[in-house]
Motif scaffolding. Structure first.
Motif, PDB file in Angstrom:
ATOM      1  N   MET A 140       0.742  -1.185   0.092  1.00  0.00           N
ATOM      2  CA  MET A 140       0.045   0.057  -0.144  1.00  0.00           C
ATOM      3  C   MET A 140       0.674   1.137   0.060  1.00  0.00           C
ATOM      4  O   MET A 140       0.601   2.244  -0.620  1.00  0.00           O
ATOM      5  CB  MET A 140      -1.027   0.087   1.176  1.00  0.00           C
ATOM      6  N   ALA A 141       1.834   1.279   1.074  1.00  0.00           N
ATOM      7  CA  ALA A 141       2.694   2.271   0.889  1.00  0.00           C
ATOM      8  C   ALA A 141       3.450   2.748  -0.461  1.00  0.00           C
ATOM      9  O   ALA A 141       3.572   3.782  -0.877  1.00  0.00           O
ATOM     10  CB  ALA A 141       3.640   2.182   1.940  1.00  0.00           C
ATOM     11  N   ARG A 142       3.935   1.469  -1.021  1.00  0.00           N
ATOM     12  CA  ARG A 142       4.387   1.822  -2.459  1.00  0.00           C
ATOM     13  C   ARG A 142       3.640   2.246  -3.421  1.00  0.00           C
ATOM     14  O   ARG A 142       3.915   3.133  -4.278  1.00  0.00           O
ATOM     15  CB  ARG A 142       5.358   0.320  -2.800  1.00  0.00           C
ATOM     16  N   ALA A 143       2.465   1.650  -3.353  1.00  0.00           N
ATOM     17  CA  ALA A 143       1.492   2.281  -4.427  1.00  0.00           C
ATOM     18  C   ALA A 143       0.936   3.500  -4.254  1.00  0.00           C
ATOM     19  O   ALA A 143       0.777   3.933  -5.172  1.00  0.00           O
ATOM     20  CB  ALA A 143       0.252   1.113  -4.471  1.00  0.00           C
ATOM     21  N   ALA A 144       0.659   3.823  -3.455  1.00  0.00           N
ATOM     22  CA  ALA A 144      -0.181   5.192  -2.994  1.00  0.00           C
ATOM     23  C   ALA A 144       0.779   6.304  -2.617  1.00  0.00           C
ATOM     24  O   ALA A 144       0.802   7.364  -3.710  1.00  0.00           O
ATOM     25  CB  ALA A 144      -0.615   5.052  -1.788  1.00  0.00           C
ATOM     26  N   GLY A 145       1.816   6.190  -1.943  1.00  0.00           N
ATOM     27  CA  GLY A 145       2.761   7.105  -1.670  1.00  0.00           C
ATOM     28  C   GLY A 145       3.871   7.338  -2.332  1.00  0.00           C
ATOM     29  O   GLY A 145       4.373   8.343  -2.602  1.00  0.00           O
ATOM     30  N   GLY A 146       4.605   6.091  -2.242  1.00  0.00           N
ATOM     31  CA  GLY A 146       5.815   5.900  -3.036  1.00  0.00           C
ATOM     32  C   GLY A 146       6.771   6.731  -1.930  1.00  0.00           C
ATOM     33  O   GLY A 146       6.541   6.514  -0.750  1.00  0.00           O
ATOM     34  N   THR A 147       7.457   7.706  -2.308  1.00  0.00           N
ATOM     35  CA  THR A 147       8.475   8.296  -1.300  1.00  0.00           C
ATOM     36  C   THR A 147       8.064   9.701  -1.175  1.00  0.00           C
ATOM     37  O   THR A 147       8.676  10.586  -0.777  1.00  0.00           O
ATOM     38  CB  THR A 147       9.966   8.268  -1.791  1.00  0.00           C
ATOM     39  N   ASN A 148       6.890  10.165  -1.510  1.00  0.00           N
ATOM     40  CA  ASN A 148       6.457  11.471  -1.506  1.00  0.00           C
ATOM     41  C   ASN A 148       5.671  11.646  -0.325  1.00  0.00           C
ATOM     42  O   ASN A 148       5.494  13.129  -0.019  1.00  0.00           O
ATOM     43  CB  ASN A 148       5.486  11.815  -2.701  1.00  0.00           C
ATOM     44  N   ARG A 149       5.134  10.791   0.329  1.00  0.00           N
ATOM     45  CA  ARG A 149       4.435  10.882   1.483  1.00  0.00           C
ATOM     46  C   ARG A 149       5.082  10.626   2.716  1.00  0.00           C
ATOM     47  O   ARG A 149       5.918   9.665   2.842  1.00  0.00           O
ATOM     48  CB  ARG A 149       3.070  10.237   1.491  1.00  0.00           C
ATOM     49  N   LEU A 150       5.098  11.256   3.802  1.00  0.00           N
ATOM     50  CA  LEU A 150       5.820  11.017   5.168  1.00  0.00           C
ATOM     51  C   LEU A 150       5.348   9.663   5.707  1.00  0.00           C
ATOM     52  O   LEU A 150       6.240   9.073   6.140  1.00  0.00           O
ATOM     53  CB  LEU A 150       5.440  12.176   6.198  1.00  0.00           C
ATOM     54  N   TRP A 151       4.123   9.357   5.535  1.00  0.00           N
ATOM     55  CA  TRP A 151       3.848   8.178   6.331  1.00  0.00           C
ATOM     56  C   TRP A 151       4.259   6.948   5.468  1.00  0.00           C
ATOM     57  O   TRP A 151       4.578   5.769   6.216  1.00  0.00           O
ATOM     58  CB  TRP A 151       2.013   8.154   6.483  1.00  0.00           C
ATOM     59  N   SER A 152       4.043   7.260   4.253  1.00  0.00           N
ATOM     60  CA  SER A 152       4.718   5.797   3.628  1.00  0.00           C
ATOM     61  C   SER A 152       6.121   5.515   3.508  1.00  0.00           C
ATOM     62  O   SER A 152       6.793   4.605   3.642  1.00  0.00           O
ATOM     63  CB  SER A 152       4.452   6.105   2.037  1.00  0.00           C
ATOM     64  N   ARG A 153       6.904   6.825   3.606  1.00  0.00           N
ATOM     65  CA  ARG A 153       8.058   6.694   3.986  1.00  0.00           C
ATOM     66  C   ARG A 153       8.607   6.187   5.206  1.00  0.00           C
ATOM     67  O   ARG A 153       9.440   5.095   5.566  1.00  0.00           O
ATOM     68  CB  ARG A 153       9.200   8.170   3.848  1.00  0.00           C
ATOM     69  N   ALA A 154       7.713   6.638   6.206  1.00  0.00           N
ATOM     70  CA  ALA A 154       7.984   6.067   7.800  1.00  0.00           C
ATOM     71  C   ALA A 154       7.679   4.492   7.784  1.00  0.00           C
ATOM     72  O   ALA A 154       8.494   3.516   8.216  1.00  0.00           O
ATOM     73  CB  ALA A 154       7.122   6.631   8.658  1.00  0.00           C
ATOM     74  N   LEU A 155       6.751   3.893   6.934  1.00  0.00           N
ATOM     75  CA  LEU A 155       6.414   2.596   6.951  1.00  0.00           C
ATOM     76  C   LEU A 155       7.003   1.815   6.219  1.00  0.00           C
ATOM     77  O   LEU A 155       7.649   0.814   6.763  1.00  0.00           O
ATOM     78  CB  LEU A 155       4.985   2.437   6.069  1.00  0.00           C
ATOM     79  N   LEU A 168      -1.327   6.141  15.828  1.00  0.00           N
ATOM     80  CA  LEU A 168      -1.912   5.211  14.645  1.00  0.00           C
ATOM     81  C   LEU A 168      -1.231   5.477  13.343  1.00  0.00           C
ATOM     82  O   LEU A 168      -0.815   4.126  12.761  1.00  0.00           O
ATOM     83  CB  LEU A 168      -3.356   5.684  14.832  1.00  0.00           C
ATOM     84  N   VAL A 169      -0.962   6.650  12.953  1.00  0.00           N
ATOM     85  CA  VAL A 169      -0.530   6.877  11.675  1.00  0.00           C
ATOM     86  C   VAL A 169       1.257   6.857  11.581  1.00  0.00           C
ATOM     87  O   VAL A 169       1.505   7.358  12.672  1.00  0.00           O
ATOM     88  CB  VAL A 169      -0.856   8.287  11.226  1.00  0.00           C
ATOM     89  N   PRO A 170       1.577   6.097  10.630  1.00  0.00           N
ATOM     90  CA  PRO A 170       2.753   5.731  10.641  1.00  0.00           C
ATOM     91  C   PRO A 170       3.597   7.126  10.431  1.00  0.00           C
ATOM     92  O   PRO A 170       3.150   7.848   9.594  1.00  0.00           O
ATOM     93  CB  PRO A 170       3.123   4.855   9.575  1.00  0.00           C
ATOM     94  N   GLY A 171       4.779   7.492  11.241  1.00  0.00           N
ATOM     95  CA  GLY A 171       5.624   8.500  10.951  1.00  0.00           C
ATOM     96  C   GLY A 171       4.871   9.789  11.666  1.00  0.00           C
ATOM     97  O   GLY A 171       5.343  10.835  11.434  1.00  0.00           O
ATOM     98  N   GLY A 172       4.029   9.406  12.349  1.00  0.00           N
ATOM     99  CA  GLY A 172       3.150  10.574  13.098  1.00  0.00           C
ATOM    100  C   GLY A 172       4.095  11.512  14.071  1.00  0.00           C
ATOM    101  O   GLY A 172       3.723  12.603  14.390  1.00  0.00           O
ATOM    102  N   GLY A 173       5.140  10.667  14.712  1.00  0.00           N
ATOM    103  CA  GLY A 173       5.665  11.446  15.718  1.00  0.00           C
ATOM    104  C   GLY A 173       6.668  12.693  15.022  1.00  0.00           C
ATOM    105  O   GLY A 173       7.113  13.579  15.967  1.00  0.00           O
ATOM    106  N   GLY A 174       6.919  12.554  13.921  1.00  0.00           N
ATOM    107  CA  GLY A 174       7.932  13.883  13.444  1.00  0.00           C
ATOM    108  C   GLY A 174       7.127  14.731  12.765  1.00  0.00           C
ATOM    109  O   GLY A 174       7.632  15.443  11.971  1.00  0.00           O
ATOM    110  N   MET A 175       5.844  14.703  12.720  1.00  0.00           N
ATOM    111  CA  MET A 175       5.186  15.960  12.238  1.00  0.00           C
ATOM    112  C   MET A 175       4.513  16.845  13.002  1.00  0.00           C
ATOM    113  O   MET A 175       4.079  16.510  14.196  1.00  0.00           O
ATOM    114  CB  MET A 175       4.068  15.260  11.444  1.00  0.00           C
ATOM    115  N   GLY A 176       4.483  18.124  12.615  1.00  0.00           N
ATOM    116  CA  GLY A 176       3.485  19.015  13.282  1.00  0.00           C
ATOM    117  C   GLY A 176       2.224  18.598  13.115  1.00  0.00           C
ATOM    118  O   GLY A 176       1.575  17.912  12.244  1.00  0.00           O
ATOM    119  N   THR A 177       1.394  19.310  13.851  1.00  0.00           N
ATOM    120  CA  THR A 177      -0.089  18.856  13.908  1.00  0.00           C
ATOM    121  C   THR A 177      -0.760  19.273  12.615  1.00  0.00           C
ATOM    122  O   THR A 177      -1.756  18.368  12.100  1.00  0.00           O
ATOM    123  CB  THR A 177      -0.936  19.645  14.996  1.00  0.00           C
ATOM    124  N   SER A 178      -0.491  20.180  12.019  1.00  0.00           N
ATOM    125  CA  SER A 178      -1.270  20.632  10.680  1.00  0.00           C
ATOM    126  C   SER A 178      -0.685  19.446   9.618  1.00  0.00           C
ATOM    127  O   SER A 178      -1.791  18.970   8.810  1.00  0.00           O
ATOM    128  CB  SER A 178      -0.954  21.929  10.356  1.00  0.00           C
TER     129      SER A 178
END
Lengths: 280, 156
Positions: B56-71, B116-126
């Motif tokens: 799913m991470a590869r299909a949808a986000g690739g390396t453009n999304r933070l959650w897919s990179r974290a996953l 819950l969301v992967p990579g959530g720790g490294g993001m600001g709230t927005s």
């Protein structure tokens, strides 16, 4: 001296201000008229120097009305201190604020295009509160986006309730993934059989560098025309012939693909499961 | 109004992209010898689940999304592989260090979301909200694909 005002969508604020400015001063009438022409109200706006004092006084009155509604006492005190400041200072602080928010928000906005953060009437215009307000508005915009995506979010209002709903939804989706993967592991042997068939087709579709529409078409055609159990390996000639016929057609809409994928899986079920059981 | 953002982009590719990636990863799992043994169902379930997330991470986000990179990074660490991502132009982490980014009222819920969301720790709230929106869309698409697969393969 004339500070150019920028257009703003604060029509409702205009009405509120008009309710505050009850005294029908002649100068104020002209001031209001000017504001409606431009359609904006800004704390830093002024069109004649003689009117500055009147504006300030009336802003204080409006401010005192606002104090009961908003209740941000420390910000209002800041505003009172700023009353004495000149227009230039507030203008420069606004520009500086917009610079800060420019660097804050995104780097894609070009340097020459400032983000003008509107200071609404009765609210403070110091840097931090403007930043706070901009941040909160961004956040609420994103929450609205989320509200559209997550079903059942419309009934709950307020940030806390919505966030609860979102968290529950994400948890339920993750549980569904886990549940379905358990089911898939149970269906393991049949899965293996069909995965081999399907994946060889898809791998070869990838290797021949077909565009995505064509590979979709390929999957669909193969499933319907060739019975799965006879398909050991796919000829490249077959792929090429299908490629030439379907290269021109880009009418596969996304909804069409949904239906076709369902039909693909239905074909899987009807053709191959029956064949699987007949082979036994 | 306040800040002139471009509209928030939460586009997710079509179902077939997800299906393709997922089936590829499943066929890769087939190749492993220990996979088809009738015992050790838990391992199999876990592997399938991990394959589902990674595909799913590869299909949808690739390396453009933070959650897919974290996953992907997390999955690669479990396999003791090192994954290198191309350096992004925008410095994501530096934005977080600014002060006064968190509002204590909403912060507890945001904390749960971060878990819950992967990579959530490294993001600001927005940023977390954007990523959550995209993540939810991708998850629902993946669930649909898996449901189709299960329905297609379930015995009559």
């Amino acid at each position: 001296m004339f500070i150019r005002t920028w257009p703003h969508d604060g029509r409702e604020e205009l009405k509120r201000v008009e309710s505050y400015l009850g005294n029908n001063n002649d100068e104020l009438q002209s001031f209001r008229h000017y504001e409606t022409i431009d359609g904006c109200i800004s704390r830093t706006s002024s069109f004649q120097i003689e009117q500055v004092k009147n504006n300030e006084e009336n802003r204080v009155i409006a401010l005192q009305h606002k104090r009961k509604t908003e209740g941000k006492t420390e910000k209002i005190e800041n505003k009172k201190k700023k009353k004495i400041k000149t227009e230039d200072e507030t203008e420069s602080s606004m520009k500086g604020k917009s610079n800060m928010s420019n660097s804050e928000t995104s780097s894609e906005i070009q340097k020459r295009d400032y983000i003008h953060v509107r200071a609404r009437r009765g609210e403070a215009t110091d840097r931090h509160s403007l930043a706070e307000r901009a941040r909160r508005e961004k956040l609420s915009k994103k929450m609205k986006c989320l509200q559209d995506i997550v079903p059942g979010c419309n009934k709950v209002t307020g940030k806390a309730g919505m966030l609860d709903e979102i968290i529950n939804y994400v948890q339920s989706l993750q549980q569904q993934v886990e549940f379905l993967s358990m089911k898939l592991s149970v269906l393991n042997p049949e899965l293996e059989y069909h995965i081999n068939e399907l994946s060889t087709k898809q791998f070869q579709a990838c290797f021949t560098d077909l565009p995505e529409a064509v590979s979709k078409q390929l999957m669909m055609v193969d499933a319907s025309s060739f019975p799965l159990q006879h398909q050991e390996s796919l000829d490249y000639s077959v792929i090429n012939s299908i490629q030439t016929t379907t290269l021109g057609s880009k009418d596969q809409t996304s909804s069409g693909w949904e239906i076709h994928s369902q039909s693909l899986y239905n074909n899987l079920r009807t053709d191959s499961v029956s064949s699987f059981f007949s082979l036994e | 109004m306040a800040s002139a953002d471009k509209p928030i982009n939460t586009d997710v590719p079509e179902k077939d992209v997800f299906a393709l990636h997922f089936l590829q990863s499943l066929s890769n799992l087939r190749r492993q010898n220990t996979f088809n043994s009738p015992e050790k169902t838990n391992d199999r379930v876990k592997k399938i689940k991990k394959a589902a997330y990674v595909s799913m991470a590869r299909a949808a986000g690739g390396t453009n999304r933070l959650w897919s990179r974290a996953l992907l990074r997390r999955a690669a660490k479990e396999n003791n592989k090192i994954v290198r991502f191309p350096r992004r132009k925008k410095r994501v982490t530096c934005l977080r260090r600014r002060s006064n980014r968190r509002d204590p009222v909403e912060e507890e819920e945001a904390e749960r979301l971060r878990n819950l969301v992967p990579g959530g720790g490294g993001m600001g709230t927005s940023k977390l909200m954007e990523e959550t929106a995209h993540y939810i869309k991708c998850l629902s698409m993946q669930v649909k694909v898996m449901q189709c697969l299960v329905d297609g393969l379930a015995p009559k």
